[in-house]
Design an enzyme around this catalytic site. Structure first.
Site, short mmCIF file in Angstrom:
data_model
loop_
_atom_site.label_atom_id
_atom_site.label_comp_id
_atom_site.label_asym_id
_atom_site.label_seq_id
_atom_site.Cartn_x
_atom_site.Cartn_y
_atom_site.Cartn_z
N LYS A 91 1.37 -0.92 0.16
CA LYS A 91 0.18 0.05 0.12
C LYS A 91 1.16 0.67 -0.06
O LYS A 91 1.31 1.61 0.94
CB LYS A 91 -0.86 0.10 1.45
CG LYS A 91 -1.50 1.70 1.66
CD LYS A 91 -2.02 1.35 3.03
CE LYS A 91 -3.01 1.79 3.36
NZ LYS A 91 -3.16 3.06 3.74
P1 FBP Z 1 -7.14 7.50 4.34
O1 FBP Z 1 -7.41 6.76 3.28
O2 FBP Z 1 -7.46 8.36 5.75
O3 FBP Z 1 -4.93 7.83 3.87
O4 FBP Z 1 -5.93 6.44 5.25
C1 FBP Z 1 -4.60 6.03 4.60
C2 FBP Z 1 -4.21 6.31 5.88
O5 FBP Z 1 -2.72 5.24 6.11
C3 FBP Z 1 -4.47 5.51 7.38
O6 FBP Z 1 -4.07 4.13 7.17
C4 FBP Z 1 -3.60 5.97 8.54
O7 FBP Z 1 -4.12 6.21 9.71
C5 FBP Z 1 -3.29 7.21 7.47
O8 FBP Z 1 -3.25 7.03 6.11
C6 FBP Z 1 -1.47 7.36 8.14
O9 FBP Z 1 -1.94 8.88 7.17
P2 FBP Z 1 -0.13 10.15 7.33
O10 FBP Z 1 0.37 9.33 8.33
O11 FBP Z 1 -0.51 10.27 6.17
O12 FBP Z 1 -1.03 11.30 8.95
#
Ligand code: FBP
Length: 256
Positions: free
Chosen positions: A168
């Site tokens: 991912k």
């Molecule tokens: P989103 O679709 O909201 O971006 O979620 C993906 C994700 O990886 C989540 O699993 C995690 O909580 C978040 O993004 C972390 O975002 P960041 O570290 O960029 O603040």
């Protein structure tokens, strides 16, 4: 999924960003999970604690990916580049997980500790035959643009070479650049990480379509779903793009 593609709801934000990330109607975990299940997500990715709390609304309905690392934003800034252990592969098994997940911030000063954790998860998961999703996020003092294709594909390649079954990672802004990320991953399926909520849902759906056209295998999305006033519709629209190949404008019919 039988077509090799997936729409996964990411739901670890209560820890990663705090409850302020959720609109007030979605602060209670079961409320939003019920909606995304109705929308037709293939799986939900969450921490073991959250999976235990919400078992009633997802069990038997959708797949489960148990995420075993996380961090809070309450920490001092520099240590936010480290993901800590939030559970073990045995917890995931007890919850009936279909896969486990862990984050590596490639380029972080703590890369080494996260790799130790990754391989602990990887090895335990192998014992039970569970696939491992790696959230391969390039992030650290030497990285000025974490969405740059060179940086993202480096992270994706490192994820593939560290034994991820699924990757991912960030969207790089175009179909052409994301195709480079997919190529660098050498055949390991790559899913797009949703990112902050797009102002217009069609823009998010456009990114998803570009990812699919680039050879990506789907999306792991959180904020673009739970911060939308119609999360169920958003999930339906994303599912239509990923599984049915609908164009972004056409898929918007589910949201409006
Ligand atoms: P989103 O679709 O909201 O971006 O979620 C993906 C994700 O990886 C989540 O699993 C995690 O909580 C978040 O993004 C972390 O975002 P960041 O570290 O960029 O603040």
């Amino acid at each position: 999924m039988p077509d090799g593609k997936a729409v996964v709801f990411a739901f670890d934000h209560g820890v990663e960003h705090g409850p302020a990330d959720f609109p007030s109607e979605h602060v209670v975990p079961e409320v939003i999970i019920e909606k995304v299940v109705r929308g037709g997500v293939d799986a939900i990715m969450m921490l073991p604690g959250t999976a235990r709390l919400t078992y009633r609304v997802w069990a038997g309905e959708v797949g489960l990916i148990v995420k075993l690392t996380s961090k809070t934003n309450l920490r001092p800034k520099e240590s936010r580049l480290l993901q800590s252990v939030f559970g073990y592969v045995e917890d995931a098994l007890a919850l009936g997980a279909d896969a486990v997940a862990a984050t590596i911030y490639w380029g972080s000063p703590y890369e080494d500790s996260m790799l130790e954790r990754w391989f602990a998860v990887r090895n335990a998961a192998d014992t039970y035959g569970l696939p491992c999703l790696q959230l391969a996020y390039p992030r650290g003092p030497a990285i000025s643009n974490m969405y740059d294709v060179e940086i993202v594909r480096y992270g994706a390649r490192a994820a593939a070479e560290s034994g991820a079954d699924l990757i991912k990672t960030y969207y790089t802004g175009s179909r052409e650049t994301f195709a480079e990320v997919v190529r660098a991953a050498g055949g390991v399926p790559v899913l797009m990480s949703g990112g902050p909520r797009a102002e217009k849902p069609v823009d998010f759906l456009r990114s998803v379509k570009n990812v699919m056209d680039a050879g990506g295998r789907g999306v792991v999305v959180g904020r673009n779903v739970f911060q939308h006033k119609n999360p169920e519709g958003m999930v339906k629209a994303v599912v239509a793009v990923v599984h049915e190949g609908l164009g972004p404008e056409e898929a918007l019919k589910y949201v409006e």
